[in-house]
Design a protein around this motif. Structure first.
Motif, PDB file in Angstrom:
ATOM      1  N   GLU A  94       0.824  -1.215   0.000  1.00  0.00           N
ATOM      2  CA  GLU A  94       0.000   0.000   0.000  1.00  0.00           C
ATOM      3  C   GLU A  94       0.859   1.267   0.000  1.00  0.00           C
ATOM      4  O   GLU A  94       0.462   2.296  -0.552  1.00  0.00           O
ATOM      5  CB  GLU A  94      -0.951   0.006   1.192  1.00  0.00           C
ATOM      6  CG  GLU A  94      -0.308  -0.124   2.556  1.00  0.00           C
ATOM      7  CD  GLU A  94      -0.187  -1.557   3.021  1.00  0.00           C
ATOM      8  OE1 GLU A  94      -0.142  -1.764   4.252  1.00  0.00           O
ATOM      9  OE2 GLU A  94      -0.151  -2.462   2.165  1.00  0.00           O
ATOM     10  N   ASP A  95       2.050   1.191   0.604  1.00  0.00           N
ATOM     11  CA  ASP A  95       2.953   2.343   0.592  1.00  0.00           C
ATOM     12  C   ASP A  95       3.501   2.595  -0.810  1.00  0.00           C
ATOM     13  O   ASP A  95       3.652   3.749  -1.236  1.00  0.00           O
ATOM     14  CB  ASP A  95       4.114   2.124   1.564  1.00  0.00           C
ATOM     15  CG  ASP A  95       3.667   2.173   3.023  1.00  0.00           C
ATOM     16  OD1 ASP A  95       2.478   2.491   3.264  1.00  0.00           O
ATOM     17  OD2 ASP A  95       4.492   1.900   3.907  1.00  0.00           O
ATOM     18  N   ILE A 189      16.093  12.123  -0.091  1.00  0.00           N
ATOM     19  CA  ILE A 189      15.000  12.473   0.821  1.00  0.00           C
ATOM     20  C   ILE A 189      14.288  11.206   1.278  1.00  0.00           C
ATOM     21  O   ILE A 189      13.873  11.097   2.439  1.00  0.00           O
ATOM     22  CB  ILE A 189      14.007  13.430   0.130  1.00  0.00           C
ATOM     23  CG1 ILE A 189      14.737  14.651  -0.425  1.00  0.00           C
ATOM     24  CG2 ILE A 189      12.931  13.879   1.111  1.00  0.00           C
ATOM     25  CD1 ILE A 189      13.833  15.607  -1.180  1.00  0.00           C
ATOM     26  N   ILE A 190      14.139  10.238   0.362  1.00  0.00           N
ATOM     27  CA  ILE A 190      13.505   8.968   0.736  1.00  0.00           C
ATOM     28  C   ILE A 190      14.335   8.265   1.805  1.00  0.00           C
ATOM     29  O   ILE A 190      13.800   7.739   2.791  1.00  0.00           O
ATOM     30  CB  ILE A 190      13.336   8.065  -0.504  1.00  0.00           C
ATOM     31  CG1 ILE A 190      12.318   8.677  -1.471  1.00  0.00           C
ATOM     32  CG2 ILE A 190      12.883   6.663  -0.079  1.00  0.00           C
ATOM     33  CD1 ILE A 190      12.217   7.944  -2.792  1.00  0.00           C
ATOM     34  N   LEU A 195       9.667   6.695   2.794  1.00  0.00           N
ATOM     35  CA  LEU A 195       8.809   6.758   1.616  1.00  0.00           C
ATOM     36  C   LEU A 195       7.483   7.463   1.909  1.00  0.00           C
ATOM     37  O   LEU A 195       6.978   8.233   1.090  1.00  0.00           O
ATOM     38  CB  LEU A 195       8.554   5.348   1.079  1.00  0.00           C
ATOM     39  CG  LEU A 195       7.999   5.252  -0.348  1.00  0.00           C
ATOM     40  CD1 LEU A 195       8.987   5.836  -1.349  1.00  0.00           C
ATOM     41  CD2 LEU A 195       7.693   3.807  -0.712  1.00  0.00           C
ATOM     42  N   LYS A 196       6.907   7.219   3.099  1.00  0.00           N
ATOM     43  CA  LYS A 196       5.619   7.833   3.423  1.00  0.00           C
ATOM     44  C   LYS A 196       5.722   9.348   3.471  1.00  0.00           C
ATOM     45  O   LYS A 196       4.832  10.062   2.981  1.00  0.00           O
ATOM     46  CB  LYS A 196       5.110   7.298   4.760  1.00  0.00           C
ATOM     47  CG  LYS A 196       4.490   5.912   4.691  1.00  0.00           C
ATOM     48  CD  LYS A 196       3.836   5.551   6.010  1.00  0.00           C
ATOM     49  CE  LYS A 196       3.125   4.202   5.919  1.00  0.00           C
ATOM     50  NZ  LYS A 196       2.463   3.852   7.210  1.00  0.00           N
ATOM     51  N   LEU A 201       4.941  14.683   0.784  1.00  0.00           N
ATOM     52  CA  LEU A 201       5.584  15.867   0.199  1.00  0.00           C
ATOM     53  C   LEU A 201       5.168  16.051  -1.255  1.00  0.00           C
ATOM     54  O   LEU A 201       4.846  17.165  -1.683  1.00  0.00           O
ATOM     55  CB  LEU A 201       7.104  15.727   0.304  1.00  0.00           C
ATOM     56  CG  LEU A 201       7.941  16.825  -0.365  1.00  0.00           C
ATOM     57  CD1 LEU A 201       7.705  18.164   0.324  1.00  0.00           C
ATOM     58  CD2 LEU A 201       9.424  16.451  -0.323  1.00  0.00           C
ATOM     59  N   LEU A 202       5.152  14.963  -2.022  1.00  0.00           N
ATOM     60  CA  LEU A 202       4.772  15.044  -3.438  1.00  0.00           C
ATOM     61  C   LEU A 202       3.312  15.465  -3.597  1.00  0.00           C
ATOM     62  O   LEU A 202       2.979  16.267  -4.471  1.00  0.00           O
ATOM     63  CB  LEU A 202       5.001  13.692  -4.118  1.00  0.00           C
ATOM     64  CG  LEU A 202       6.457  13.253  -4.287  1.00  0.00           C
ATOM     65  CD1 LEU A 202       6.524  11.886  -4.958  1.00  0.00           C
ATOM     66  CD2 LEU A 202       7.251  14.267  -5.102  1.00  0.00           C
TER      67      LEU A 202
END
Length: 223
Positions: A94-95, A189-190, A195-196, A201-202
């Motif tokens: 799901e991530d 950044i990841i 990742l979450k 951020l995106l």
């Protein structure tokens, strides 16, 4: 630099084709023909909807979503951007899905912003050639803008597993890969934030209203 950015966003549009049109012309399994046909249709759409775009630049999100996204391999591109920055095997599905969706929304906003600068540039596409059994190919194009040097762009396409369909996953403009640039921008950044957090951020960046960068530049010059 802005002109190069414009070309990146403008040229990715030739990878797109509205689904109803796809059923009428055989372009999906022929990457060269697909780019040729879609370039004409996409730029025609932008010209036809120019009044809507001038009144509401955010309408370009609709154009990008309808004309571009169906023919970009967003999942493959997003996972390439993650690269080794995250352990994909131990990342919840799901991530990953959430990141792919967020990355797609971010790119929609990015391309929509770039399209505000489109002013009838011409795109020349290399003649079709035999691709044999290759699953990944590059299609070369040349952008002609009167009064400016020509810009050479390569589209990278991959054939979907189990089908003859081709999707675009990257572009290289003047030796610069769009995919590699995004990977360099986001991978650290990841690693640092996870990742979450980058997904959030995106999504936040994707919400930024689309503005007419050409008008902003003209106003700045008048001050």
């Amino acid at each position: 630099m802005k002109f190069k950015t414009l070309l990146l966003g403008m040229l990715i549009s030739v990878c797109s084709l509205a689904l109803p049109v796809l059923a009428e012309v055989e372009t999906y399994t022929d990457p060269f023909k697909m780019i040729e046909v879609v370039a004409d249709r996409t730029f025609t759409r932008i010209a036809k909807d120019q009044k809507k775009i001038e009144d509401n630049p955010d309408y370009l999100r609709v154009v990008v979503n309808e004309e571009l996204i169906p023919y970009i391999d967003s999942r493959y591109a997003a996972l390439r951007v993650i690269g080794n920055a995250a352990d994909l095997r131990n990342t919840p599905r799901e991530d990953l899905v959430a990141f792919v969706d967020a990355f797609q929304e971010y790119m929609i906003a990015t391309y929509a912003g770039v399209f505000t600068q489109y002013r009838d540039q011409k795109v020349m596409i290399e003649p079709a050639s035999d691709i044999g059994n290759r699953k990944i190919i590059s299609v070369k194009t040349r952008v002609i803008d009167p009064g400016k040097p020509d810009i050479n762009i390569e589209f990278k396409l991959r054939q979907s597993k189990g089908s003859d369909n081709w999707l675009v996953f990257d572009m290289v403009a003047e030796g610069i890969s769009l995919l590699d640039s995004k990977r360099a921008e986001l991978s650290n950044i990841i690693r640092q934030q996870g990742l979450k957090n980058v997904t959030s951020l995106l999504l936040e960046k994707a919400k930024t209203p689309i503005s007419n960068t050409k008008d902003q530049a003209e106003k700045a010059e008048q001050k």
